[in-house]
Enzyme design. Structure first.
Site, PDB file in Angstrom:
ATOM      1  N   GLY A  15       0.815  -1.399   0.006  1.00 12.45           N
ATOM      2  CA  GLY A  15      -0.061  -0.026  -0.005  1.00 12.45           C
ATOM      3  C   GLY A  15       0.811   1.150   0.141  1.00 12.45           C
ATOM      4  N   ASN A  17       1.549   3.044  -2.539  1.00 15.92           N
ATOM      5  CA  ASN A  17       0.881   4.068  -3.311  1.00 15.92           C
ATOM      6  C   ASN A  17      -0.364   4.540  -2.783  1.00 15.92           C
ATOM      7  OD1 ASN A  17       1.575   4.684  -6.217  1.00 15.92           O
ATOM      8  ND2 ASN A  17       1.890   2.240  -6.119  1.00 15.92           N
ATOM      9  N   HIS A 112      -0.348   0.756 -13.104  1.00 13.29           N
ATOM     10  CA  HIS A 112       0.411  -0.089 -13.582  1.00 13.29           C
ATOM     11  C   HIS A 112       1.655   0.330 -13.748  1.00 13.29           C
ATOM     12  CE1 HIS A 112       0.923  -3.932 -15.698  1.00 13.29           C
ATOM     13  NE2 HIS A 112       1.951  -3.285 -16.395  1.00 13.29           N
ATOM     14  N   ASP A 153      -5.824  -4.330 -17.896  1.00  6.82           N
ATOM     15  CA  ASP A 153      -4.701  -3.108 -18.313  1.00  6.82           C
ATOM     16  C   ASP A 153      -4.997  -2.522 -19.689  1.00  6.82           C
ATOM     17  OD1 ASP A 153      -3.408  -3.802 -15.975  1.00  6.82           O
ATOM     18  OD2 ASP A 153      -2.008  -5.075 -16.741  1.00  6.82           O
TER      19      ASP A 153
HETATM   20  C1  GAR Z   1       2.744  -0.929  -7.617  1.00  7.69           C
HETATM   21  O1  GAR Z   1       4.072  -1.015  -8.194  1.00  7.69           O
HETATM   22  C2  GAR Z   1       1.677  -1.041  -8.507  1.00  7.69           C
HETATM   23  O2  GAR Z   1       1.941  -0.151  -9.617  1.00  7.69           O
HETATM   24  C3  GAR Z   1       1.591  -2.792  -8.952  1.00  7.69           C
HETATM   25  O3  GAR Z   1       1.799  -3.116  -7.691  1.00  7.69           O
HETATM   26  C4  GAR Z   1       2.502  -2.142  -6.787  1.00  7.69           C
HETATM   27  C5  GAR Z   1       1.875  -2.147  -5.604  1.00  7.69           C
HETATM   28  O4  GAR Z   1       2.738  -1.238  -4.636  1.00  7.69           O
HETATM   29  N1  GAR Z   1       0.173  -2.891  -9.652  1.00  7.69           N
HETATM   30  C6  GAR Z   1       0.412  -3.726 -10.398  1.00  7.69           C
HETATM   31  O5  GAR Z   1       1.468  -4.610 -10.886  1.00  7.69           O
HETATM   32  C7  GAR Z   1      -0.831  -3.987 -11.120  1.00  7.69           C
HETATM   33  N2  GAR Z   1      -0.842  -4.692 -12.285  1.00  7.69           N
HETATM   34  P1  GAR Z   1       2.110  -0.904  -3.319  1.00  7.69           P
HETATM   35  O6  GAR Z   1       1.143  -1.810  -2.641  1.00  7.69           O
HETATM   36  O7  GAR Z   1       3.215  -0.536  -2.515  1.00  7.69           O
HETATM   37  O8  GAR Z   1       1.418   0.406  -3.653  1.00  7.69           O
END
Ligand code: GAR
Length: 209
Positions: A15, A17, A112, A153
């Protein structure tokens, strides 16, 4: 004053992001109300982040339900009861039910960690994306923020930013560089939605970010 956009965040993992969005809100740059965090894994750090900021949490996993209909109904009823305007996927690794995608048409945003339409699709998440970029020998990667449609996507692109790929990158070092770009930019797309400065015309997202 107009009503603040009510957002539900979906997350499966760390999490970071989600945290970056919370921080932008705290800085006064992002004007949404985080009404709920929904996740399939209650041990995920995203849940802790929500609790630290008094954001309600809901642990909903497909495996808790008899079938996909029940799962979908549960999600939809929780979103409806909270008057959710916008769904923000922040590292959510489960499929979003079709009925939810249709009901929240152009109101579900995903991030993504690559430049779509390359290095996306089913099974392309997290480190796998960065490894695929390196294996292909691409010279740039980046991030794509897009609306979610029925295909993984594929939905209309709201914003993209690039990241350099270095000769000695590993999936980890590239992921780290890309993640910083995610944190610096995801909020801009969410804010543009909240401010109503973007609109979707076919595949194109038009307007000011
Ligand atoms: C992020 O890099 C996001 O872009 C990716 O998962 C990660 C989550 O990180 N999402 C995907 O790959 C979706 N296809 P976070 O939990 O630290 O935000």
């Amino acid at each position: 004053m107009e009503k603040e956009t009510n957002a539900a965040v979906f997350a499966s993992g760390g999490g970071s992001n989600f945290q970056a969005l919370i921080d932008k809100k705290d800085e006064g740059k992002l004007h949404v109300n985080f009404a709920v965090l929904i996740g399939n894994n209650s041990k995920a750090k995203a849940f802790e982040r929500a609790r630290n900021h008094s954001i309600p949490t809901l642990h909903i996993a497909p495996g808790h339900f008899e079938d996909e209909n029940e799962y979908t109904e549960k999600l939809l009823s929780e979103l409806e009861s909270r008057n959710i305007d916008l769904i923000v996927l922040a590292g959510y690794m489960k499929m979003i039910p079709r009925a939810m995608i249709q009901k929240y048409h152009n109101r579900i945003i995903n991030i993504h960690p690559a430049l779509l339409p390359s290095f996306g699709g089913v099974g392309m998440y997290g480190k796998r994306v960065h490894q695929a970029v390196l294996d292909y020998g691409a010279k740039v990667s980046g991030i794509t923020v897009h609306f979610v449609d029925e295909e993984y996507d594929r939905g209309p692109i709201i914003l993209q930013e690039t990241a350099e790929v270095l000769d000695d990158d590993t999936a980890e070092t590239l992921a780290e560089r890309v993640l910083k770009i995610e944190h610096a930019n995801y909020w801009r797309a969410v804010e543009a939605f909240a401010q109503g400065t973007i609109r979707v015309e076919g595949r194109k997202v038009i307007g000011k970010i």
